[in-house]
Scaffold this active site. Structure first.
Site, PDB file in Angstrom:
ATOM      1  CG  HIS A 132       5.702  71.603 -11.104  1.00 56.63           C
ATOM      2  ND1 HIS A 132       4.570  71.831 -10.601  1.00 56.63           N
ATOM      3  CD2 HIS A 132       5.838  71.220 -12.303  1.00 56.63           C
ATOM      4  CE1 HIS A 132       3.732  71.385 -11.657  1.00 56.63           C
ATOM      5  NE2 HIS A 132       4.428  71.186 -12.671  1.00 56.63           N
TER       6      HIS A 132
ATOM      7  CG  ASN B 105      -0.894  70.458 -12.717  1.00 60.90           C
ATOM      8  OD1 ASN B 105       0.246  70.382 -12.000  1.00 60.90           O
ATOM      9  ND2 ASN B 105      -0.673  70.660 -14.111  1.00 60.90           N
TER      10      ASN B 105
ATOM     11  CG  HIS C 108       8.562  58.537 -11.315  1.00 57.09           C
ATOM     12  ND1 HIS C 108       7.788  58.565 -12.272  1.00 57.09           N
ATOM     13  CD2 HIS C 108       9.719  58.117 -11.842  1.00 57.09           C
ATOM     14  CE1 HIS C 108       8.091  57.804 -13.330  1.00 57.09           C
ATOM     15  NE2 HIS C 108       9.274  57.685 -12.953  1.00 57.09           N
TER      16      HIS C 108
ATOM     17  CE1 TYR D   5       6.778  63.593 -14.735  1.00 53.51           C
ATOM     18  CE2 TYR D   5       6.828  64.382 -12.603  1.00 53.51           C
ATOM     19  CZ  TYR D   5       6.260  64.414 -13.831  1.00 53.51           C
ATOM     20  OH  TYR D   5       5.203  65.364 -14.115  1.00 53.51           O
TER      21      TYR D   5
HETATM   22 FE1  HDE Z   1       5.417  67.285 -14.668  1.00 54.73          FE
HETATM   23  N1  HDE Z   1       7.470  67.503 -14.361  1.00 54.73           N
HETATM   24  N2  HDE Z   1       5.700  66.821 -16.589  1.00 54.73           N
HETATM   25  N3  HDE Z   1       3.464  67.390 -14.997  1.00 54.73           N
HETATM   26  N4  HDE Z   1       5.110  67.822 -12.677  1.00 54.73           N
HETATM   27  C1  HDE Z   1       7.970  67.622 -13.092  1.00 54.73           C
HETATM   28  O1  HDE Z   1       9.720  66.404 -12.230  1.00 54.73           O
HETATM   29  C2  HDE Z   1       6.937  66.427 -17.416  1.00 54.73           C
HETATM   30  C3  HDE Z   1       2.919  67.160 -16.231  1.00 54.73           C
HETATM   31  C4  HDE Z   1       3.990  67.875 -11.984  1.00 54.73           C
HETATM   32  O2  HDE Z   1       6.477  68.810  -6.527  1.00 54.73           O
HETATM   33  C5  HDE Z   1       9.478  67.396 -13.274  1.00 54.73           C
HETATM   34  O3  HDE Z   1      10.828  66.160 -10.339  1.00 54.73           O
HETATM   35  C6  HDE Z   1       6.574  66.193 -18.302  1.00 54.73           C
HETATM   36  C7  HDE Z   1       1.322  66.954 -16.148  1.00 54.73           C
HETATM   37  C8  HDE Z   1       3.999  68.419 -10.920  1.00 54.73           C
HETATM   38  O4  HDE Z   1       8.177  67.780  -7.196  1.00 54.73           O
HETATM   39  C9  HDE Z   1       9.466  66.730 -14.606  1.00 54.73           C
HETATM   40  C10 HDE Z   1       5.129  66.229 -18.854  1.00 54.73           C
HETATM   41  C11 HDE Z   1       1.036  67.269 -14.702  1.00 54.73           C
HETATM   42  C12 HDE Z   1       5.381  68.396 -10.624  1.00 54.73           C
HETATM   43  C13 HDE Z   1       8.327  66.864 -15.132  1.00 54.73           C
HETATM   44  C14 HDE Z   1       4.655  66.681 -17.432  1.00 54.73           C
HETATM   45  C15 HDE Z   1       2.379  67.422 -14.118  1.00 54.73           C
HETATM   46  C16 HDE Z   1       5.921  68.105 -11.951  1.00 54.73           C
HETATM   47  C17 HDE Z   1      10.356  68.473 -12.649  1.00 54.73           C
HETATM   48  C18 HDE Z   1       4.617  65.986 -20.005  1.00 54.73           C
HETATM   49  C19 HDE Z   1      -0.215  67.030 -14.073  1.00 54.73           C
HETATM   50  C20 HDE Z   1       6.250  68.810  -9.404  1.00 54.73           C
HETATM   51  C21 HDE Z   1      11.001  68.243 -11.539  1.00 54.73           C
HETATM   52  C22 HDE Z   1       5.116  64.610 -20.444  1.00 54.73           C
HETATM   53  C23 HDE Z   1      -0.867  66.079 -14.149  1.00 54.73           C
HETATM   54  C24 HDE Z   1       6.455  67.611  -8.371  1.00 54.73           C
HETATM   55  C25 HDE Z   1      10.575  66.947 -11.346  1.00 54.73           C
HETATM   56  C26 HDE Z   1       7.183  68.225  -7.202  1.00 54.73           C
HETATM   57  C27 HDE Z   1       7.467  68.020 -12.171  1.00 54.73           C
HETATM   58  C28 HDE Z   1       8.237  66.536 -16.394  1.00 54.73           C
HETATM   59  C29 HDE Z   1       3.352  67.088 -17.395  1.00 54.73           C
HETATM   60  C30 HDE Z   1       2.623  67.641 -12.673  1.00 54.73           C
HETATM   61  C31 HDE Z   1      10.826  67.461 -15.483  1.00 54.73           C
HETATM   62  C32 HDE Z   1       7.910  65.496 -19.414  1.00 54.73           C
HETATM   63  C33 HDE Z   1       0.368  67.016 -17.004  1.00 54.73           C
HETATM   64  C34 HDE Z   1       2.838  68.474  -9.828  1.00 54.73           C
HETATM   65  O5  HDE Z   1      10.068  65.762 -14.526  1.00 54.73           O
END
Ligand code: HDE
Length: 720
Positions: free
Chosen positions: A84, A157, A348, A371
């Site tokens: 992202h 999402n 988060h 997060y």
């Molecule tokens: Fe994320 N995801 N994600 N994700 N995600 C991040 O956090 C993560 C997942 C989503 O505009 C990171 O600050 C793991 C699902 C959005 O700043 C990180 C897993 C969904 C955004 C991270 C998931 C999301 C992130 C990267 C599986 C939809 C952007 C930078 C266990 C429900 C937020 C950050 C923004 C961002 C980890 C799965 C949505 C690395 C470990 C499912 C919208 O922390």
């Protein structure tokens, strides 16, 4: 050394005139707008020349002004988000339609009409910060509610399900989709071997693959896409009663997509297409809106759904549990500083408020750790909650202290609890019923690293999605699979994908396989591979209208119409049609051979907004070619102008030509209305006579409202 201070105190008591003078040393009132200073406030006399030994001599190390400026510049970038990374954000508010006190005690969901400030960040997932907006990808849809009880983040999402069921597989998924590690290609694209290798070995990805290969993954605008919380969460009311809840954001402008050829071209012509669209809409007062929808399920009724609510590769069809609209979100303010707000915002899924709680979805559980961890390295320490964009609107108090970039100056002797030394009463916390109370869910034992058998069905909902698409949407899905897999070098990977697809729908699999130089899809081969589960749970429905985008509507508000002109354009009919578009909320731009003005047939000057070459048809939703013999002739001789209409035609956009403007469609075999002229979907050929103009305007508005005219025959033959 203590002596002078005592002296000063003594003298101050005596009202000494020297101390009185000291007190008058107020800061200078120079503002940074008219005077540059160093970060210590020292005025910079010259911001163009470094300090040198003579005019042509070497620069002196002592130049603290130069050193400070360059050092700060050297550290301007922070690590981008690992996923992202590319995004855009805006401020707004959420307004509640009806009280949800029956379901949750969350303060911001109690009072009808209550407004809560929000910040939203939209993003693509795979690309780096500098990648293009219109790539085929999932879009992040993260909302921060600044509530009176603390910040609540709904980090979702634009697709309601996810690729994998367990957090353990997330790093593998992301490694597979990101550029391949040996040569760091391709950027922001899933069309490569490692991604398809991974997903073909993980059949649980199939449902989400169907969504990502559909038009959902190439939205026309961030303002025209849905949002989903994906996981199942819990609402807890004041009596402690829980309901499962799924979150939806429904765009007021409807759900609309680009076509793949268009998306690829925009990626080069305007990589900031979605960012610009959002920014300009808010800037012009066309505030995007979404309604918040909830699917609420009593705890005891979840079992009856026929699939597991904790499995993030499943959605709850709206036909089974209707979406209730409970509020609206309006984005009405652009950021003032992209870095401070959009880049530094830290979301988060674990930022919840009393009344909202988690489920045991194993993907969500993994996110709860991730997060904070990622912000520690991205934002450089544990104090990112103090950054203005992340600060809550309610007061907060705890004994966490110090660390990198601490802003707050915590005063006093006490930084621990319990204590008797803090001002006010003794500080001792003995639990209680206020504040955030975790839902006291009974847990199963023993510990194990097993996947629940209720997660085994990987295909029923993928088939449901496929069955719910219109025939044009199905064609687009087939073409998307073909495109992506055609970029995969290893035939065995292509084969594995189509073998899996045979379990979604045999015809889909056959069609996808056709141009890929591989064997026919083999469902049995897929079923024989390790990790494959040949299990299908029963769903009470075969198709669900809400999964298609085709019937979404949404009007033509903020849709962009190009008016193609050259010298000699006749503006009588044009103005009537243009007025109909403006009345319906569309945006009209005049596109001409050069900037400045063109002369109209009546000798007036018509202002030109863009040229055929600097603003191509992919930037517009529809085209209007007005009448005027010499304008039409010039346009028909200009390659860029001809390409403009052909491309709009190929992308199934609405085209309206008036009078001689039809010249521009001649290569498509379209001529002035008459017995020979075939009716072509979404192409309006109007006469310039005053009696026909008003009707033409209305017809044009209605045709743009249908978004695209997929039934247009043989568009592949158009060379654009
Ligand atoms: Fe994320 N995801 N994600 N994700 N995600 C991040 O956090 C993560 C997942 C989503 O505009 C990171 O600050 C793991 C699902 C959005 O700043 C990180 C897993 C969904 C955004 C991270 C998931 C999301 C992130 C990267 C599986 C939809 C952007 C930078 C266990 C429900 C937020 C950050 C923004 C961002 C980890 C799965 C949505 C690395 C470990 C499912 C919208 O922390």
């Amino acid at each position: 050394m203590a002596q002078p201070r005592q002296d000063t105190q003594r003298k101050a008591k005596a009202g000494d005139s020297a101390t009185a003078k000291l007190k008058q040393l107020e800061p200078f009132s120079q503002g940074p707008e008219n005077q540059l200073t160093t970060n210590q406030g020292v005025v910079i006399p010259d911001n163009h020349n470094s300090l040198k030994a003579g005019a042509r001599g070497p620069t002196l190390l002592e130049d603290f002004i130069l050193r400070e400026k360059i050092t700060h510049f050297d550290h301007e970038r922070i690590p981008e988000r690992v996923v992202h990374a590319r995004g855009t954000g805006a401020h707004g508010f959420f307004e509640l339609y009806r009280s949800l006190s029956e379901y949750t005690r969350a303060d911001f969901l109690q009072e009808v009409g209550a407004r809560t400030p929000v910040f939203v960040r939209f993003s693509t997932v795979a690309g780096s910060r500098g990648s293009s907006d219109t790539v085929r990808d999932v879009r992040g849809f993260a909302v921060k509610f600044y509530t009176r009880e603390g910040n609540y983040d709904l980090v979702g999402n634009n697709i309601p399900v996810f690729f994998v069921q367990d957090a353990m597989k997330f790093p593998d998924l992301v490694h597979a989709v990101k550029p391949e590690p040996h040569h760091e290609m391709p950027q922001a694209a899933s069309a490569h071997d490692t991604f398809w290798d991974f997903v073909s070995l993980m059949p649980e990805t199939t449902h989400m693959l169907m969504w990502v290969m559909s038009d959902r993954a190439i939205p026309r605008s961030l303002r025209m896409m849905e949002g989903f919380g994906v996981h199942t969460f819990r609402f807890i009311n004041a009596r402690g009663v829980a309901h499962f809840v799924k979150f939806h954001w429904k765009p007021k402008l409807g759900k609309h997509a680009l076509v793949w050829d268009e998306a690829q071209k925009i990626a080069g012509k305007d990589p900031d297409f979605h960012r610009r669209d959002l920014w300009e809409s808010i800037d012009q007062g066309n505030f995007p809106e979404w309604e918040l929808g909830l699917q609420l399920i009593e705890e005891g009724k979840a079992q009856a759904l026929g699939f597991d609510l904790l499995d993030p590769t499943k959605l709850i069809p709206e036909d089974m549990v209707p979406v209730q609209l409970v509020g609206r979100m309006t984005l009405n303010r652009n950021v003032e500083n992209f870095f401070s707000e959009t880049e530094q915002v830290a979301f988060h899924p674990g930022h919840v408020v009393p009344g909202i709680d988690f489920s045991n979805d194993p993907l969500l559980q993994g996110r709860l750790f991730s997060y904070t961890d990622t912000q520690l390295s991205r934002l450089g320490g544990p104090n990112f909650h103090e950054l203005p964009i992340n600060r809550g609107v309610c007061p907060f108090h705890n004994f966490q202290r110090d660390g990198m970039h601490r802003m707050q100056i915590n005063k006093g002797q006490v930084n621990y609890e319990p204590n008797t030394l803090a001002t006010g009463s003794e500080q001792r916390f003995d639990g209680g019923t206020g504040g955030f109370q975790s839902y006291p869910q009974e847990l199963e034992s023993p510990k194990s690293r097993r996947r629940s058998p209720s997660f085994d069905d990987h295909f029923t909902q993928a088939t449901l999605f496929w069955n719910s698409q219109s025939s044009a949407e199905k064609d687009h899905i087939i073409a998307a699979f073909q495109f992506e897999l055609s970029k995969v070098q290893l035939p065995a990977i292509r084969q594995r994908v189509v073998d899996n697809l045979a379990h979604v729908d045999p015809k889909l699999a056959r069609k996808v396989a056709e141009p890929l130089g591989i064997g026919a899809p083999d469902a049995k081969a897929a079923a024989g591979r390790s990790g494959f589960r040949d299990v299908r749970f029963k769903l009470p429905i075969d198709a669900s209208a809400a999964l298609s985008m085709e019937t979404t509507g949404g009007g033509i508000q903020t849709r962009k119409v190009a008016i193609l002109v050259a010298g000699g354009v006749e503006t009588g009919a044009m103005k009537i049609v243009q007025q109909a578009l403006l009345d319906a909320g569309a945006i009209c731009k005049v596109v001409g051979p050069h900037l400045g003005f063109v002369s109209t047939s009546s000798g007036q000057q018509l202002a030109v907004d863009f040229t055929y070459s600097n603003m191509p048809s992919v930037m517009f939703d529809a085209v209007l070619v007005p009448s005027g013999a010499s304008s039409a002739k010039t346009l028909a001789m200009n390659g860029d102008a001809v390409h403009f209409v052909l491309e709009a035609f190929k992308h199934c956009k609405t085209i309206c030509v008036i009078g001689e403007g039809v010249e521009l469609l001649r290569t498509l075999g379209i001529s002035a209305p008459g017995p020979d002229m075939p009716a072509v979907a979404g192409v309006l050929v109007g006469k310039s006579e005053p009696t026909a103009r008003v009707q033409l305007g209305q017809d044009f508005v209605a045709a743009i409202g249908r978004h695209r005219h997929w039934s247009r025959a043989n568009v592949e033959a158009v060379p654009a």
